[in-house]
Each structure stands twice: as structure tokens, then as C-alpha cells.
Scaffold this active site. Structure first.
Site, short mmCIF file in Angstrom:
data_model
loop_
_atom_site.label_atom_id
_atom_site.label_comp_id
_atom_site.label_asym_id
_atom_site.label_seq_id
_atom_site.Cartn_x
_atom_site.Cartn_y
_atom_site.Cartn_z
N ASN A 1 1.01 -1.25 0.33
CA ASN A 1 0.30 -0.22 -0.26
C ASN A 1 0.98 1.45 0.27
OD1 ASN A 1 -2.20 2.27 -0.13
ND2 ASN A 1 -3.36 1.17 1.72
N ASP A 2 1.31 1.77 1.12
CA ASP A 2 2.48 2.60 1.08
C ASP A 2 3.75 2.78 -0.07
OD1 ASP A 2 0.27 4.17 3.68
OD2 ASP A 2 1.95 2.86 4.72
N VAL A 3 4.32 1.81 -0.07
CA VAL A 3 5.56 2.07 -0.67
C VAL A 3 4.93 2.01 -2.66
CG1 VAL A 3 7.16 0.54 0.82
CG2 VAL A 3 5.31 -1.27 -1.01
#
Lengths: 100, 462
Positions: free
Chosen positions: B389-391
Site C-alpha cells: 500500500n504505502d510503498v
């Protein structure tokens, strides 16, 4: 500080540079085994723990020394076994189910 | 006790130190790494065995008992544990090293508090070792899922933590100055508490940084113990502990910095920032979440020239690496080029995704680093994001986002993106993912293992 401690300090400084140089080219692929392998190498703490328990005289010192030896032994065997298992995953010849 | 025994012990340590350095150096290539660790292992065995012959030791029954019990538990546990549990295993074995370092310091303080140099070094070793074991145990509990992995933020966290640390260290200094062992108990208890308090606010996605930091700390604690023992019972062999400890301290620090840099955050921000505790508000995203059916996704990939798979922690949680490998093989049999995009901090420890995919049998030549893979996305037909998600969040390019400046995988530049995700929730950082709302992005909801399994079935039918 005594002469021995100065010697140890000089050695520590050199070792820090060696540590930095030796791993500065490790690829991202091997970051886990690097971490786990260095985790194993500080397992040398077991040697210190054996000495600590070896010089213990009172029951309290013996108890704390025994805790040190148990923990140090866990560090060294666990760290080694985990690293070898992880590196086996990257072994092209022995890997399970690995078509290369 | 004859002199040659001491000389022999020192000689064994010299050889061991060389093996440790070469063993770490061998980690720079997958071809040599295994041999390196085996040699380091033999050297360790020799060094530990030689230590038993150090002059003036007693309590050999207890020593044997401790080595057998601890060594047996460590060995057995490390052999039976699932590969997916590796991050917490590394954390707990590292914590044991820190605990051993703290306990050694305790014995030295109890037995020879009168020697100021030794005692001061032991206090320093005890501080770092105690923080390392307490912190590692909390990290273990979080990774194992026995404790909430979201940041746990207590009120007045910073001043309380600082006070605990300062008072704890003061007890240690007072003990050495007054040659009084009574205050060693509060000293150790407060430092263990500090390690707990330090780690509670650190969330799951920051674990790669924190595991590697505690590894470096344990190394330094071991080196400090080595310093203290050089003058005492271990003699010159104590230099071996100093070198091994500092080696790990330096290597671990470098890895910690690399991990923090991969998120464009300082180590201080990772440790003290309680990142992910608060959610971003007030940002309105254009577009909508567009679901896709498994069959459509399978067809899309089957007719692509190149598919890049970007895995994250979700793949590890769902244990989806085996089906992912099957999917990749199937696509390649249909003439599709398949590559894997690995972000340095994807997962819960440095290199986590590489280990899981290697376990499933994916050839490591296909595992591409962020810098290698980013130029590829623009001419890639389909990117399959699995539980990351964040990456992959383009919000990192937006000024004011909590992720601002984090180097990401530029998956949004591909022609099509398919995201396998468990639910509609936000990522660890609590930030909406701009990627999911883009026109070229489709959502495939469900458990990664099941969804990839269905994709494999659909591809076999087509």
C-alpha cells in the site's frame, strides 16, 4: 583507563570501519541474511556469558550468569539456524521446487 | 594453568575474528553467502569451546546446563518455525543477545563494582543491552500478533520516557560511584521499562528499521561487555568480543540508515515519531474505486507483454508466495515477461519479500530493486500489486502528505494496475492511497492467497 582499554578502543575504531566497508556493497536481495547473519555473529556474547557464569561466586551471580548463558546460547544457535535456513532459499542447486 | 592454554585461546579467537569478517563479506553475493556463514559458524563453535578453558572459571555444570538448554531451545525453535515468522524470529534471537549482554554486565557489576573502569563500561553495556532485549520482545509480540501492531501512544510520552531513561542511568552511575549494588535492581528495571516504552509507539511498517536498529544496539552492548572483560577474566580474548560486537554495530547501523532512507525519514523520526498513529484528513481525492472480476484480470495479464508483480506485507500475511510463483510460471508459459518489483521496506524486515519469494522458488534474477524496476513501469502493460500500500502510494509525491518524499515504486505509470487488497481500509500510514483512485487502476478485493489462486485457475482455463 588502563592500557588494555586504550588498545580495545583503537581496535573498536578499526572494526567499525571494517564493518561499514564489508557490508556497504550488500544487495537489497540479501538484506535479511545480512541482518540475521550479523545477529548470529554478536552471539559471541555466549563466550562472555560463559566467563561471567564461570567467575560467579554468590547464588545471585550464579543465577544471573546462568540467565546470560541461556540467552547467549539461544542467540547463537537460533541466529545460526535462521540464517542457514534463509540462505538455503537462495541456493539455486538445492532449492525445493526451484526451476531455474 | 599453563601459559600455552592462554595463547591457544587467543589464537582461536584471532582465527574466529577473521572468519566473522569474511563471513559477513561473503554476504555480498548469494553464491558465497552460505559458505561464509558456515565458516563463521565453525569459528564461533571453536571460540566458545576455547572460552571454557579460560583460567579461573568454575560452575561448569551450570555452564553446560545453560548452553544445552538455551542452545537447544534456539536451535529447535529456529528449525520448526514457519518462514513467514522470520521477522519475529530475528527480533527475538537478537533480543536474547541483548539480554545476555545485560546479564553479563550485571554479573561484572555484582562481583567487581570496585573496579571503576570495568564497572562503568558494564553500566553502559547494561543500558544498551536492557533496552535491546525489552524493545526486541515488544517487537516480537507485535510481529507475532500477540500485541496490537499499530502504534500505542501513551500520554506525555516523550517527557515520561526521557525521565525513565535519565533516572535509570542515574541509578547505574550512583551504584558505581558509591560501590553499592542495592541500586542495580531499579537500574535494570527502569532500563527494561525504557526499552518497552520506546518500542510501544512504533508501528508495524517501521519494523524493518527498528529490528535492524536493535541488532546494531546488541552488537554495541556486546562490544562494551568485551571492553569490560578484557581487563578481567576473559583476557585478550575479550578483544574478539569487541571486534565482533563493533562489526555488527557498524553493519547494523548502516542497514538501519538504509532502511530509514528508503522511507525518506530520519531514524529519530522513526523512533520518536509514532508514525501512523494519526490519519491524514482534509484531502479530497478525485475519482472512484473501480473493482474488477478475476476472469477479466486474468485475461488482461495473459495478453500482456510484460507483467510486474509488486508484493507487500499483505502477501506475507496471506502466505500467498507459492500461488504467486505459480501465477508467474503460468504467465511465462504464455509468453509474458514477468518481473518482481521489491521496495526496500516492503514487509516487516529488511529484504522480507526477497526471502518469501525465494522460498517459493522464484529465481532471484527476477527480483528487481526499486531503482532497477522504476524505469520499467512506463512500458509495462499490467502491474499486479499484492498487499502493498504505502510503498506504491503516489501521495508520496504530494507536498504536505505524511508520506511526502518517500521514494516509491512508480506503479501508477504502467498502462494498467490491478491491486489485490483485503478490504477498503487505508494502509499502515493511515493515508488514502491516490493510486486506487486513478483511471488505470482496478481493485481486486479478497485474501491474497485465495485471489491469486483464483487467478491461476482462470489462467489455466483460458
Amino acid at each position: 583507563m588502563t592500557a588494555d582499554l586504550w588498545t580495545a578502543l583503537f581496535i573498536a575504531i578499526l572494526a567499525a570501519f571494517v564493518g561499514y566497508e564489508v557490508i556497504s556493497r550488500v544487495p537489497v536481495l540479501l538484506h535479511t541474511p545480512l541482518m540475521s547473519g550479523s545477529n548470529f555473529i554478536h552471539g559471541i556474547v555466549l563466550a562472555g556469558a560463559i566467563v561471567a557464569l564461570g567467575i560467579a561466586t554468590t547464588p545471585l551471580e550464579q543465577a544471573v550468569g546462568l540467565v546470560a548463558v541461556i540467552m547467549g546460547a539461544m542467540n547463537v544457535t537460533g541466529g545460526y539456524a535462521v540464517t542457514v535456513r534463509i540462505l538455503a532459499m537462495f541456493d539455486r542447486t538445492k532449492r525445493k521446487g526451484g526451476a531455474t | 594453568m599453563t601459559a600455552w592454554v592462554g595463547t591457544a585461546i587467543d589464537a582461536v579467537y584471532v582465527v574466529a575474528v577473521i572468519a566473522f569478517i569474511l563471513g559477513l563479506k561473503a554476504m555480498s553475493s548469494p553464491e558465497t553467502a552460505r559458505r561464509g556463514i558456515v565458516y563463521a559458524g565453525m569459528a564461533m563453535l571453536a571460540a566458545v569451546a576455547a572460552t571454557v578453558f579460560s583460567p579461573g572459571l568454575s560452575n561448569f555444570t551450570l555452564i553446560a546446563l545453560g548452553v544445552i538448554v538455551g542452545g537447544g531451545i534456539g536451535w529447535y525453535w529456529a528449525r520448526i518455525v514457519q518462514m513467514t515468522a522470520m521477522p519475529q524470529m530475528v527480533a527475538i534471537f537478537n533480543g536474547m543477545g541483548g539480554g545476555a549482554a545485560a546479564a553479563i554486565a550485571a554479573v561484572v557489576l555484582l562481583s567487581s563494582i570496585g573496579n571503576t573502569a570495568e564497572a562503568s563500561l558494564s553500566v553502559a553495556g547494561a543500558v544498551i543491552g536492557s533496552v535491546s532485549i525489552a524493545g526486541s520482545v515488544i517487537a516480537f509480540l507485535k510481529l507475532q500478533g500477540w500485541m496490537r501492531s499499530k502504534p500505542i501512544v501513551l500520554p506525555a510520552r516523550q517527557p515520561v520516557n526521557l525521565a525513565v531513561l535519565v533516572v535509570g542511568v542515574a541509578f547505574g552511575i550512583y551504584s558505581v560511584a558509591r560501590l553499592d549494588t542495592v541500586f542495580l535492581l531499579p537500574f535494570f528495571l527502569l532500563l527494561l521499562l525504557y526499552g518497552v516504552l520506546l518500542t510501544l509507539p512504533i508501528g508495524g511498517a517501521d519494523m524493518p528499521v527498528i529490528i535492524s536498529l536493535f541488532n546494531a544496539l546488541t552488537g554495541i552492548a556486546v562490544a562494551l561487555d568485551g571492553f569490560a572483560l578484557v581487563n578481567g577474566a576473559l583476557g585478550d580474548a575479550g578483544y574478539g568480543m569487541v571486534i565482533a560486537g563493533v562489526l555488527v554495530g557498524a553493519a547494523g547501523s548502516l542497514l538501519t540508515v538504509l532502511m530509514a532512507r528508503a522511507m525518506n525519514r530520519s531514524i529519530g523520526n522513526v523512533i520518536f515519531g509514532a508514525f501512523g498513529a494519526t490519519e491524514e484528513t482534509g484531502v479530497e481525492l478525485q475519482g472512484s474505486l473501480k473493482p474488477i472480476q478475476v476472469e477479466d484480470a486474468a485475461v488482461m495479464m495473459a495478453y500482456a507483454n510484460q507483467v510486474i508483480i509488486a508484493p507487500g506485507y499483505g502477501m506475507a500475511v496471506a502466505q500467498a508466495q507459492q500461488p504467486v510463483k505459480e501465477l508467474a510460471d503460468l504467465l511465462e508459459s504464455k509468453g509474458v515477461t514477468v518481473k518482481f518489483a521489491i521496495h526496500p521496506v516492503a514487509g516487516r524486515m529488511p529484504g522480507h519479500m526477497n526471502v518469501l519469494l525465494a522460498e517459493a522458488g522464484v529465481d532471484y534474477d527476477k527480483l528487481l530493486d526499486r531503482d532497477e524496476v522504476n524505469p520499467e513501469f512506463a512500458h509495462t502493460d499490467v502491474v499486479l500489486v499484492i498487499g502493498a500500500n504505502d510503498v506504491v502510494n503516489p501521495a508520496a509525491r504530494r507536498v504536505g502528505s505524511p508520506l511526502q518524499g518517500m521514494p516509491i515504486l512508480d506503479v501508477d505509470q504502467a498502462k494498467n494496475v490491478i491491486v489485490i487488497k483485503r478490504g477498503q481500509g487505508k494502509g499502515f500510514a493511515g493515508i488514502e492511497n491516490d493510486l486506487f483512485y486513478k483511471d488505470n487502476c482496478r481493485m481486486l478485493y479478497g485474501d491474497a492467497q485465495q485471489v491469486v489462486g483464483k487467478l491461476v485457475q482462470a489462467l489455466k482455463r483460458s
